[in-house]
Design a protein around this motif. Sequence first.
Motif, PDB file in Angstrom:
ATOM      1  N   VAL A  17       0.829  -1.206   0.000  1.00  0.00           N
ATOM      2  CA  VAL A  17       0.000   0.000   0.000  1.00  0.00           C
ATOM      3  C   VAL A  17       0.864   1.257   0.000  1.00  0.00           C
ATOM      4  N   ASP A  47      -0.143   9.768   1.449  1.00  0.00           N
ATOM      5  CA  ASP A  47      -0.869  10.305   0.293  1.00  0.00           C
ATOM      6  C   ASP A  47       0.102  10.753  -0.790  1.00  0.00           C
ATOM      7  N   VAL A  70      -2.332   0.734 -10.016  1.00  0.00           N
ATOM      8  CA  VAL A  70      -2.589   2.156 -10.239  1.00  0.00           C
ATOM      9  C   VAL A  70      -1.955   2.571 -11.556  1.00  0.00           C
ATOM     10  N   ASP A 123      -2.836   8.984 -11.132  1.00  0.00           N
ATOM     11  CA  ASP A 123      -3.776   8.646 -10.063  1.00  0.00           C
ATOM     12  C   ASP A 123      -3.372   9.325  -8.755  1.00  0.00           C
ATOM     13  N   VAL A 131      -3.510   8.917  -4.834  1.00  0.00           N
ATOM     14  CA  VAL A 131      -3.660   7.779  -3.932  1.00  0.00           C
ATOM     15  C   VAL A 131      -3.645   8.263  -2.495  1.00  0.00           C
ATOM     16  N   GLU A 132      -4.328   7.525  -1.654  1.00  0.00           N
ATOM     17  CA  GLU A 132      -4.382   7.842  -0.231  1.00  0.00           C
ATOM     18  C   GLU A 132      -3.546   6.856   0.559  1.00  0.00           C
ATOM     19  N   GLN A 133      -3.088   7.285   1.714  1.00  0.00           N
ATOM     20  CA  GLN A 133      -2.314   6.410   2.588  1.00  0.00           C
ATOM     21  C   GLN A 133      -3.108   5.132   2.863  1.00  0.00           C
ATOM     22  N   GLY A 134      -2.458   3.979   2.679  1.00  0.00           N
ATOM     23  CA  GLY A 134      -3.104   2.697   2.908  1.00  0.00           C
ATOM     24  C   GLY A 134      -3.770   2.101   1.688  1.00  0.00           C
ATOM     25  N   GLN A 135      -3.807   2.829   0.578  1.00  0.00           N
ATOM     26  CA  GLN A 135      -4.423   2.315  -0.655  1.00  0.00           C
ATOM     27  C   GLN A 135      -3.489   1.335  -1.342  1.00  0.00           C
ATOM     28  N   VAL A 136      -4.024   0.228  -1.842  1.00  0.00           N
ATOM     29  CA  VAL A 136      -3.213  -0.782  -2.526  1.00  0.00           C
ATOM     30  C   VAL A 136      -2.655  -0.207  -3.829  1.00  0.00           C
ATOM     31  N   LEU A 137      -1.329  -0.373  -4.019  1.00  0.00           N
ATOM     32  CA  LEU A 137      -0.660   0.117  -5.217  1.00  0.00           C
ATOM     33  C   LEU A 137      -0.348  -0.996  -6.204  1.00  0.00           C
TER      34      LEU A 137
END
Length: 300
Positions: free
Chosen positions: A212, A216, A253, A257, A259-265
Amino acid sequence: MRRAATLILVAAASLSLFRVETALADDDDAAIAARSDDSALPPIPGPPLAPADLGGEYEQGGWIRGVAPFDTVSATFNGQPLTLDPADRRFFVGLDRDAGSNARLVFTARDGQQRVHTLEVDPRDWQIQRVNVAKRPGGSSEEWWKRREPEWLAIRDARALDTGAEGWKQDFIWPVEGRISGRFGRQRIYRGEPGSYHSGIDIAPGNGVPFVAPADGVVVLARTGFSLEGGIIIVDHGAGLNSAFIHLSRLAVAEGDRVEQGQVLGNIGASGRATGPHLHWSLMWNEARLDPLLFTGPMP
């Protein structure tokens, strides 16, 4: 290891960690002559310089995050211009793996006064392996460089992008939990000749495991098939700070894009030049290489 307590720096304070100097800018001959008579000295407009608010990890591979004094109009770090957040004057500074023993922050006020902070940077005891073999000769074939050059340029250009992201203001999290198989800064010395040091941290939780975003940001590079990195993702966290993740088996991703902290990349793999599946995570601030461990604390 972690020393994230905030330090309030006051001009009159004398602390062992740093030295504060206050000076007036634009000293012309007339002004110098006038100072022989205190009554001839014009009053300094406005209140005195406000204190600066600093915190971070003051060691090689570390970082500084803070708020400039309210009256600051410009700032430099080791002589280079420093970007201040226009909303709240917050800023970020990275300390390279080979940073010297001192770092210098200069805040210039609207009336020309300067506050200078000279901070001590702690040295690190790097993992150094000395081997009694000759270092392999450098260089590469022209044919290989024809393939590599566009990849190298794509990475360079992606790291230089300024997306306005604000992840640099957050406390970073681990992109994945697992065994640390390679630490930042380790290096081999070949019969007295140093090789390149390890520029990131390697985490080996197993092939295909998702990872993740540690903070951010905006995806500025997301490609597959690079000769050395294999699958690669670079996320800009803003203020010159970015993360790179390589050897990926899958990208979740695309470039552009948010992305937020903790979002799967994506997913961990062994693509590119890798001896086994792992996630190589590196952090850079401008040209300085930073230790991810100093952003997250110990692996849970």
